[in-house]
Scaffold this active site. Structure first.
Site, PDB file in Angstrom:
ATOM      1  N   ASN A  85       0.824  -1.208   0.000  1.00 27.45           N
ATOM      2  CA  ASN A  85       0.000   0.000   0.000  1.00 27.45           C
ATOM      3  C   ASN A  85       0.866   1.270   0.000  1.00 27.45           C
ATOM      4  OD1 ASN A  85      -2.272   2.011   0.774  1.00 27.45           O
ATOM      5  ND2 ASN A  85      -3.291   0.114   0.198  1.00 27.45           N
ATOM      6  N   ARG A  86       0.278   2.390   0.414  1.00 27.05           N
ATOM      7  CA  ARG A  86       0.912   3.698   0.138  1.00 27.05           C
ATOM      8  C   ARG A  86       1.762   4.232   1.286  1.00 27.05           C
ATOM      9  NH1 ARG A  86      -3.746   3.109  -2.300  1.00 27.05           N
ATOM     10  NH2 ARG A  86      -3.911   3.716  -4.482  1.00 27.05           N
ATOM     11  N   HIS A 111       3.021   0.035  -3.045  1.00 26.24           N
ATOM     12  CA  HIS A 111       3.442  -1.362  -3.187  1.00 26.24           C
ATOM     13  C   HIS A 111       4.947  -1.514  -3.471  1.00 26.24           C
ATOM     14  CE1 HIS A 111      -0.623  -2.461  -2.697  1.00 26.24           C
ATOM     15  NE2 HIS A 111      -1.026  -2.527  -3.947  1.00 26.24           N
ATOM     16  N   HIS A 182      -1.137 -10.251  -3.196  1.00 25.97           N
ATOM     17  CA  HIS A 182      -2.113  -9.425  -3.923  1.00 25.97           C
ATOM     18  C   HIS A 182      -2.942 -10.246  -4.912  1.00 25.97           C
ATOM     19  CE1 HIS A 182      -3.772  -5.843  -5.830  1.00 25.97           C
ATOM     20  NE2 HIS A 182      -3.154  -5.093  -4.937  1.00 25.97           N
ATOM     21  N   TYR A 184      -6.052 -11.504  -6.770  1.00 22.62           N
ATOM     22  CA  TYR A 184      -7.429 -11.074  -7.029  1.00 22.62           C
ATOM     23  C   TYR A 184      -8.264 -12.340  -7.124  1.00 22.62           C
ATOM     24  CZ  TYR A 184      -6.131  -6.343  -8.550  1.00 22.62           C
ATOM     25  OH  TYR A 184      -5.677  -5.057  -8.608  1.00 22.62           O
ATOM     26  N   ASP A 254     -11.465   0.141  -0.767  1.00 23.65           N
ATOM     27  CA  ASP A 254      -9.995   0.060  -0.880  1.00 23.65           C
ATOM     28  C   ASP A 254      -9.462   0.514   0.478  1.00 23.65           C
ATOM     29  OD1 ASP A 254      -7.398  -0.051  -1.711  1.00 23.65           O
ATOM     30  OD2 ASP A 254      -7.630   1.297  -3.432  1.00 23.65           O
ATOM     31  N   GLU A 316      -6.020  -8.298   1.409  1.00 21.72           N
ATOM     32  CA  GLU A 316      -4.577  -8.163   1.639  1.00 21.72           C
ATOM     33  C   GLU A 316      -4.326  -8.046   3.143  1.00 21.72           C
ATOM     34  OE1 GLU A 316      -3.156  -4.936  -1.126  1.00 21.72           O
ATOM     35  OE2 GLU A 316      -5.227  -5.140  -1.739  1.00 21.72           O
TER      36      GLU A 316
HETATM   37  C1  BGC Z   1      -4.458  -0.778  -3.505  1.00 20.41           C
HETATM   38  C2  BGC Z   1      -5.148   0.044  -4.563  1.00 20.41           C
HETATM   39  C3  BGC Z   1      -4.307   0.004  -5.805  1.00 20.41           C
HETATM   40  C4  BGC Z   1      -4.171  -1.434  -6.220  1.00 20.41           C
HETATM   41  C5  BGC Z   1      -3.313  -1.568  -7.414  1.00 20.41           C
HETATM   42  C6  BGC Z   1      -4.390  -2.179  -3.998  1.00 20.41           C
HETATM   43  O1  BGC Z   1      -3.767  -2.981  -3.064  1.00 20.41           O
HETATM   44  O2  BGC Z   1      -5.116  -0.724  -2.267  1.00 20.41           O
HETATM   45  O3  BGC Z   1      -5.355   1.351  -4.129  1.00 20.41           O
HETATM   46  O4  BGC Z   1      -4.847   0.763  -6.821  1.00 20.41           O
HETATM   47  O5  BGC Z   1      -3.642  -2.200  -5.195  1.00 20.41           O
HETATM   48  O6  BGC Z   1      -3.544  -2.761  -7.994  1.00 20.41           O
END
Ligand code: BGC
Length: 352
Positions: A85-86, A111, A182, A184, A254, A316
């Site tokens: 994350n950020r 990430h 990550h 999906y 998110d 996550e």
């Molecule tokens: C984040 C999203 C981001 C994405 C990218 C996620 O884990 O929370 O904000 O855009 O990853 O694939």
């Protein structure tokens, strides 16, 4: 109807930055099969039985290594590091040392930066056909992070249809760390429509609100009377189009949920009535981040379908976003002599 199978291993054999890439597969006694790639130490496929006993691939991804290298969405199934994350402004401070990171999300670092762990070819070792260990040594200063980080991510497939992921790391300088997976998921099968009809249950009574740049505000807020109350299972669709700022900032979910569950009870679950498949997530991490694929970018996936907005969701398990800049969040510091350890379990079953 799509017939799901594991990708061809040959399609994952290539050479990147002087390292050979591979596809590795594991199967258990009940017929579940998974495929892993050393490019990003990632989950490529997860074949689990649905309510009819038919194998369904519940993880989005690509049939060959080029698919992963060139995808608009780079994080499919990958190990995320060094910091999931950020990190706001791509900047943080450890003691008196100021660290500037590679920025790849406006001014933020997302990430681990543009050349994060998802872009590395990891070394690998397969044990007893039931566990794959991936290794990566991240050099001091990579993407701006201090310290040489020795990282190991192990995937184990159990006979109880669990994928157990163990993350471990050590450093030679004080640093920050937040690793996750990550993948999906679409419990109706990858490429089979969107996930809005899935039921989600998250026992958390608090979540982590964000600002318009998707950075935590620093508050921890009760889920009560918000769209973030998943304490009783509800369909993702129910409130994903709410006009609340929190939903609008992220174009869906998110957000991190404060994990109040011990590793023996699920921190989050998802269920599809269509397939009957139930996914339970167990973790020792302080948060589970629910991301509803709001920015999926039309990549063409394994069975030829395009991955559109909400075509998959991620659970996550990780530390809170931007913790290096938010002193009151659980600490993410790793010092020499310590070992970072973190476990995620994805358990699949059919709900009767
Ligand atoms: C984040 C999203 C981001 C994405 C990218 C996620 O884990 O929370 O904000 O855009 O990853 O694939």
């Amino acid at each position: 109807m799509t017939i799901y199978k594991l990708p061809d291993t040959k399609a994952f054999e290539s050479c990147l930055n002087n390292k050979n890439t591979h596809l590795l597969t594991l199967a258990n006694r009940t017929g579940m099969q998974i495929a892993l790639s050393d490019y990003g130490a990632r989950l490529v496929s997860v074949l689990v039985p649905d309510k009819h006993g038919t194998l369904v691939d519940v993880v989005l991804g690509f049939n060959n290594i080029d698919g992963y290298i060139h995808a608009k969405e780079q994080y499919h199934g990958a190990t995320i590091g060094r910091y999931a994350n950020r990190i706001a402004g791509g900047h943080f401070q450890i003691g008196n040392t100021s660290c500037s990171l590679a920025q790849n999300n406006g001014e933020n670092s997302l990430h681990g930066g543009p050349e994060g762990f998802h872009r590395k070819v990891w070394d690998r070792q397969v044990s007893l056909k039931k566990q794959v260990d991936f290794y990566y040594v991240s050099p001091d200063g990579e993407e701006g992070f201090p310290g040489t980080l020795n990282t190991c991510v192990s995937y184990e497939l159990t006979n109880e249809n669990e994928i157990k992921i163990y993350f471990r790391a050590t450093t030679d300088k004080t640093t920050v760390i937040n690793l996750t997976n990550h993948a999906y998921f679409n419990l109706n099968g990858e490429g089979n429509g969107d996930i809005l009809n899935h039921y989600i249950q998250i026992p958390s009574s608090n979540f982590i609100p964000i600002n318009s740049k998707q950075i935590p505000t620093g508050q921890i807020s009760p889920v009560e009377d918000t769209s973030f109350d998943f304490r009783v299972a509800k369909k993702i669709a129910q409130e994903i189009n709410s006009s609340a700022d929190q939903i609008q900032y992220a174009m869906g979910y998110d957000h991190g949920f404060v994990n109040e569950s011990p590793i023996s009870t699920p921190a989050a679950t998802a269920y599809s009535e269509g397939s009957g498949i139930l996914l339970e997530v167990f973790t020792d991490q302080p948060s589970v981040h629910l991301y509803t694929g709001n920015f999926l970018a039309n990549d063409q996936g394994k069975s030829g379908h395009r991955y559109l907005k909400h075509g998959g969701f991620c659970f996550e398990a990780q530390h809170y976003p931007d913790s290096p800049n938010q002193g009151h969040f659980p600490a993410v510091i790793l010092s020499p002599g310590e070992e970072f350890q973190h476990t995620i379990i994805y358990k699949f079953s059919v709900k009767k």
